[in-house]
Motif scaffolding. Structure first.
Motif, PDB file in Angstrom:
ATOM      1  N   CYS A 133       0.769  -1.571   0.079  1.00 25.92           N
ATOM      2  CA  CYS A 133      -0.001   0.238   0.357  1.00 25.92           C
ATOM      3  C   CYS A 133       1.102   0.819   0.470  1.00 25.92           C
ATOM      4  O   CYS A 133       1.743   1.108   1.114  1.00 25.92           O
ATOM      5  CB  CYS A 133      -1.028   0.353   1.065  1.00 25.92           C
ATOM      6  SG  CYS A 133      -2.043  -1.426   1.290  1.00 25.92           S
ATOM      7  N   GLY A 134       0.244   2.587  -0.699  1.00 23.14           N
ATOM      8  CA  GLY A 134       0.711   3.731  -0.294  1.00 23.14           C
ATOM      9  C   GLY A 134       2.039   3.863  -0.801  1.00 23.14           C
ATOM     10  O   GLY A 134       2.752   2.705  -1.629  1.00 23.14           O
ATOM     11  N   THR A 135       3.500   4.050   0.223  1.00 26.14           N
ATOM     12  CA  THR A 135       4.816   4.346  -0.402  1.00 26.14           C
ATOM     13  C   THR A 135       5.137   3.123  -1.040  1.00 26.14           C
ATOM     14  O   THR A 135       5.855   2.781  -1.460  1.00 26.14           O
ATOM     15  CB  THR A 135       5.437   5.302   0.468  1.00 26.14           C
ATOM     16  OG1 THR A 135       4.973   6.768   0.505  1.00 26.14           O
ATOM     17  CG2 THR A 135       7.260   4.860   0.164  1.00 26.14           C
TER      18      THR A 135
ATOM     19  N   THR B 279       6.318  -4.138   3.153  1.00 23.79           N
ATOM     20  CA  THR B 279       5.451  -3.670   4.297  1.00 23.79           C
ATOM     21  C   THR B 279       6.701  -2.593   5.738  1.00 23.79           C
ATOM     22  O   THR B 279       6.684  -3.945   6.187  1.00 23.79           O
ATOM     23  CB  THR B 279       4.631  -3.774   5.136  1.00 23.79           C
ATOM     24  OG1 THR B 279       3.690  -3.117   6.326  1.00 23.79           O
ATOM     25  CG2 THR B 279       4.440  -6.134   5.208  1.00 23.79           C
ATOM     26  N   GLN B 280       6.355  -1.832   6.276  1.00 25.28           N
ATOM     27  CA  GLN B 280       7.687  -0.404   6.890  1.00 25.28           C
ATOM     28  C   GLN B 280       7.061  -1.600   7.660  1.00 25.28           C
ATOM     29  O   GLN B 280       7.693  -2.240   8.608  1.00 25.28           O
ATOM     30  CB  GLN B 280       7.342   0.440   6.744  1.00 25.28           C
ATOM     31  CG  GLN B 280       8.065   1.540   7.505  1.00 25.28           C
ATOM     32  CD  GLN B 280       7.718   1.249   9.327  1.00 25.28           C
ATOM     33  OE1 GLN B 280       8.633   0.511  10.167  1.00 25.28           O
ATOM     34  NE2 GLN B 280       6.853   1.476   9.534  1.00 25.28           N
ATOM     35  N   SER B 281       5.454  -1.452   8.294  1.00 27.54           N
ATOM     36  CA  SER B 281       4.550  -1.994   9.949  1.00 27.54           C
ATOM     37  C   SER B 281       4.582  -3.035   9.982  1.00 27.54           C
ATOM     38  O   SER B 281       4.981  -3.747  10.607  1.00 27.54           O
ATOM     39  CB  SER B 281       3.608  -0.984   9.694  1.00 27.54           C
ATOM     40  OG  SER B 281       2.875  -2.074   9.094  1.00 27.54           O
TER      41      SER B 281
ATOM     42  N   THR C 135      -0.008  -3.859   8.242  1.00 23.41           N
ATOM     43  CA  THR C 135      -0.936  -3.122   7.717  1.00 23.41           C
ATOM     44  C   THR C 135      -1.901  -4.248   7.092  1.00 23.41           C
ATOM     45  O   THR C 135      -1.786  -5.163   6.785  1.00 23.41           O
ATOM     46  CB  THR C 135      -0.301  -2.584   5.618  1.00 23.41           C
ATOM     47  OG1 THR C 135       0.748  -1.092   6.504  1.00 23.41           O
ATOM     48  CG2 THR C 135      -2.093  -1.611   4.921  1.00 23.41           C
TER      49      THR C 135
ATOM     50  N   VAL D 113       4.649  10.161  10.015  1.00 33.06           N
ATOM     51  CA  VAL D 113       4.268   9.813   9.413  1.00 33.06           C
ATOM     52  C   VAL D 113       4.355   8.983   8.098  1.00 33.06           C
ATOM     53  O   VAL D 113       4.190   8.539   7.285  1.00 33.06           O
ATOM     54  CB  VAL D 113       3.221   9.681   9.980  1.00 33.06           C
ATOM     55  CG1 VAL D 113       1.371  10.025   8.320  1.00 33.06           C
ATOM     56  CG2 VAL D 113       2.473   9.844  11.433  1.00 33.06           C
ATOM     57  N   ALA D 114       5.389   9.373   7.219  1.00 33.44           N
ATOM     58  CA  ALA D 114       5.439  10.210   6.196  1.00 33.44           C
ATOM     59  C   ALA D 114       6.979   8.970   5.702  1.00 33.44           C
ATOM     60  O   ALA D 114       7.478   9.248   6.160  1.00 33.44           O
ATOM     61  CB  ALA D 114       5.857  10.893   5.088  1.00 33.44           C
ATOM     62  N   SER D 115       6.682   7.565   5.058  1.00 36.63           N
ATOM     63  CA  SER D 115       7.951   7.046   5.308  1.00 36.63           C
ATOM     64  C   SER D 115       8.684   7.687   4.327  1.00 36.63           C
ATOM     65  O   SER D 115       8.393   7.959   2.431  1.00 36.63           O
ATOM     66  CB  SER D 115       7.371   5.849   4.110  1.00 36.63           C
ATOM     67  OG  SER D 115       8.314   4.332   4.058  1.00 36.63           O
TER      68      SER D 115
ATOM     69  N   LYS E 294       4.655  12.255  -1.456  1.00 33.46           N
ATOM     70  CA  LYS E 294       5.232  12.463  -0.285  1.00 33.46           C
ATOM     71  C   LYS E 294       4.909  14.389  -0.117  1.00 33.46           C
ATOM     72  O   LYS E 294       4.031  14.933   1.186  1.00 33.46           O
ATOM     73  CB  LYS E 294       6.425  13.071  -0.534  1.00 33.46           C
ATOM     74  CG  LYS E 294       8.050  12.039  -0.069  1.00 33.46           C
ATOM     75  CD  LYS E 294       7.525  10.922   1.270  1.00 33.46           C
ATOM     76  CE  LYS E 294       5.885   9.750   1.491  1.00 33.46           C
ATOM     77  NZ  LYS E 294       6.626   8.793   2.112  1.00 33.46           N
TER      78      LYS E 294
ATOM     79  N   GLU F 175       0.829  14.592   0.864  1.00 34.71           N
ATOM     80  CA  GLU F 175       0.127  13.907   2.658  1.00 34.71           C
ATOM     81  C   GLU F 175       0.587  15.025   3.431  1.00 34.71           C
ATOM     82  O   GLU F 175       0.352  15.399   4.702  1.00 34.71           O
ATOM     83  CB  GLU F 175       1.337  13.065   2.800  1.00 34.71           C
ATOM     84  CG  GLU F 175       2.502  12.620   2.519  1.00 34.71           C
ATOM     85  CD  GLU F 175       2.547  10.768   2.976  1.00 34.71           C
ATOM     86  OE1 GLU F 175       2.443  10.369   3.583  1.00 34.71           O
ATOM     87  OE2 GLU F 175       3.543  10.682   2.649  1.00 34.71           O
TER      88      GLU F 175
END
Ligand code: F6R
Length: 614
Positions: free
Chosen positions: A305-307, A352-354, A357, A403-405, A490, A493
């Motif tokens: 997702c996202g970045t 996924t960073q986290s 997600t 919050v922005a990766s 980036k 957001e």
């Protein structure tokens, strides 16, 4: 979304909970609260707004107590307000619950509880949990919070990580998890629960990730794990090697800026020792996939997702080009609804960073259900994605708090380069000599990123020129097309400026209509096979009066001649690796624009770091 923290131990809970919440603020920041069992009373303090509001409120207050819970909220059910802030209590205010996730059947439960005489004080889904626990605890002769929570969560549908404390069992904290992240921290005579590691990192590095459908019982004497039928289970602790200092700003104005500047180190850490120069093999952190299975892979799907999705897009270019394996890239939120064709010769790479997600986890599970092989590229040790996937490669960036990766993205790109090289090697597409050459160019990357960071004053000067603009277009081609998307994401957001990323060649099929004197266009023109084409695209923009801010390679005088408005010269680098160097400049540009506009860079409105709901 939302962060929870809980404490049981021999120290005063207030400061520990407040510190923990501050570290979790990136997960949500529209309201916050704590509850502490103090002298046989439940002291509950809640505030609308950031944690600093709550802190102001409780700072001067002496609240004595060794058992407590805290919460920082990202609203899903019920607007941000003090009344909807957690912790939520039962009718008699004898117990409280903090919750991260969504209770999907809360309306049915609420209806039943209302009919049974329960009185609700908030608009949240969470409050039903407090009333359910009350319903089971109240009639018990010997109050057993663990049992009451176990019976309550059996009624819940949806996702949750919860922590519950009660005056009726005042030395206990009970927590449970279903699809929302939760860890237990083991200290010396003190125990913690939290949504994420940074919340407890300054008190302990020994943690146990709670798994789905597990319940945890904490007292100052220990932490005990149970399955959903209250059968005791044994869980092994793990040690987290993150440094608590990485979770601090370290002199930078924002975490985002600090994390941008950490990139030479985080890329280096991520790829360090990753390759065996003798065998040409990639060293995975965990791998249940045999080399034969890897060789047999016929198709790869990147899901994210996202970045992280933009990293997957780069992955498709690289793996197809270097390893010649057909790839697809899917937004995780779309993946399982479009019925992709999966089998055991398919590899799903979840980025996924986290590692938490919800959409990415759901895609991983769907892939497994169809017998596909799975690999996670992830930043958080022990997170759900790393437990669900067959193989894991960690991005070793330390905690990403902004919050922005930023640093997680460039580390993902570095790993993807390494994976592409590895796949090419195991399938004998490239020689061992070429494998080593390619890896060595990857190892030179941290030095190049350092050089790029030295461009910050130039980037800031350009940001000063453009920060009042309302719209931006970002253009890139080939491997830099996803980087144009990432640059635009980036900017939008954190600065709230409307920005769109496009494949430069696609501009003439629509977006060119937007070009006028008010439209700055950021063009990635750092070379590669599409260089001439990108120059033509710049000329098309200039012919229509647009403003062009170009990233080009040092020594490129040609681009000057076509009259770009602003130019940032980048160090010479292979096209593949320009994805990383260009990203760093776009991160700095977005940061400075947002900062000049006075935006809350680390906590942009409406966003949360981990999106653990669908
Ligand atoms: C944007 C950003 C988000 C995340 C996305 C996926 O800067 O951070 O778009 O990339 O929410 O998160 P993870 O990587 O944790 O799965």
């Amino acid at each position: 979304m939302c962060g929870i923290v809980g404490y049981v131990g021999r120290y005063n809970a207030k400061g520990i909970l407040m510190n923990g919440l501050k570290k979790l603020e990136y997960r949500g920041y529209d309201s916050a609260g704590i509850a502490i069992i103090s002298h046989r009373a439940l002291v509950i303090r809640r505030c609308k707004g950031k944690i600093s509001c709550l802190e102001e409120r409780v700072l001067k207050e002496y609240i004595e107590g060794n058992v407590g819970v805290g919460h920082t909220r990202w609203a899903t059910h019920g607007r941000p307000s003090e009344g909807n802030a957690h912790p939520h209590s039962d009718c008699a205010s004898r117990l409280v619950v903090v919750h991260n996730g969504i209770i999907e059947n809360y309306l049915q439960l609420k209806k039943r509880l209302l009919a049974g005489g329960h009185v609700f004080k908030s608009e949240t889904d969470t409050e039903v949990i407090a009333h359910l626990v009350e319903q089971y605890l109240k009639p018990m002769k010997k109050k057993d919070l663990l049992k009451a929570v176990q019976l309550s969560i059996k009624q819940l549908k949806g996702s949750y990580a919860i922590a519950v404390i009660s005056l009726d069992d005042p030395h206990t904290l009970v927590a449970a998890r279903h699809f929302s992240p939760l860890i237990v921290g083991l200290g010396r005579d003190e125990y913690f629960v939290a949504s994420d590691i940074p919340a407890i990192l300054d008190r302990t590095k020994t943690v146990i990730p709670v798994q789905d459908n597990e319940i945890v019982h904490l007292t100052s004497l220990g932490a005990h794990f149970y399955d959903h039928n209250l059968r005791k289970i044994t869980r092994k602790p793990m040690t987290i090697d993150w440094d608590p200092v990485t979770a601090e700003k370290g002199g930078y104005k924002h975490f985002m800026l600090k994390e941008i500047f950490e990139q030479p180190m985080t890329i280096q850490e991520t790829i360090r020792g990753r390759f065996s120069l003798e065998s040409g093999d990639l060293i995975f952190d965990e791998n249940n996939l045999s080399k034969t299975a890897m060789k047999g892979i016929r198709k790869i799907y990147f899901v994210a997702c996202g970045t992280a999705y933009h990293a997957g897009m780069v992955g498709k270019y690289l793996v197809e080009d270097i390893a010649k394996i057909p790839c697809e890239v899917d937004l995780a939120s779309e993946f399982r609804y479009r019925k992709p064709l999966l089998d055991k010769e398919t590899l799903i790479i979840a980025i996924t960073q986290s590692g938490e997600t919800a959409d990415t986890l759901a895609a991983l599970r769907e892939a497994k259900r169809h017998g596909a092989r799975t690999l996670a590229i992830c930043n958080v040790t022990g997170s759900s994605a790393t437990r669900d996937a067959d193989g894991v490669v960690y991005t070793r960036t330390g905690p990403e708090i902004g919050v922005a990766s930023t640093k997680a993205f460039t580390a993902q790109l570095a790993i993807i380069c390494a994976l592409a090289i590895y796949f090419a090697h195991v399938r004998a597409i490239i020689t061992k000599k070429r494998t080593i050459e390619l890896m060595e160019s990857l190892y030179r990357l941290p030095r190049l990123v350092k050089k790029v960071l030295a461009l910050e004053p130039a980037v800031k000067a350009v940001a000063q020129k453009y920060f009042k603009q309302r719209d931006f277009l970002y253009l890139g081609r080939n491997v830099n097309y996803p980087i144009a998307l990432e640059g635009a994401l980036k900017l939008k957001e954190i600065s709230y400026i409307h920005a769109e990323g496009y494949a430069a060649g696609e501009m003439k099929h629509g977006p060119i209509a937007l070009i006028d004197e008010q439209m700055p266009v950021v063009v990635l023109a750092t070379g590669g096979v599409v260089y001439d084409k990108v120059l033509s695209n710049i000329q098309e923009i200039k012919a229509r009066g647009g403003m062009v801010l170009a990233l080009a390679t040092e020594g490129d005088h040609h681009i000057k001649k076509i009259g770009v408005d602003d130019l940032i010269y980048m160090p010479q680098v292979a096209e593949v690796l320009s994805t990383i160097t260009n990203t760093v400049v776009l991160q700095l540009f977005a940061y400075h624009v947002a900062n000049l506009r006075g935006c809350d860079v680390d906590q942009p409105r409406n966003l949360a770091k981990s999106v653990v709901v669908e």
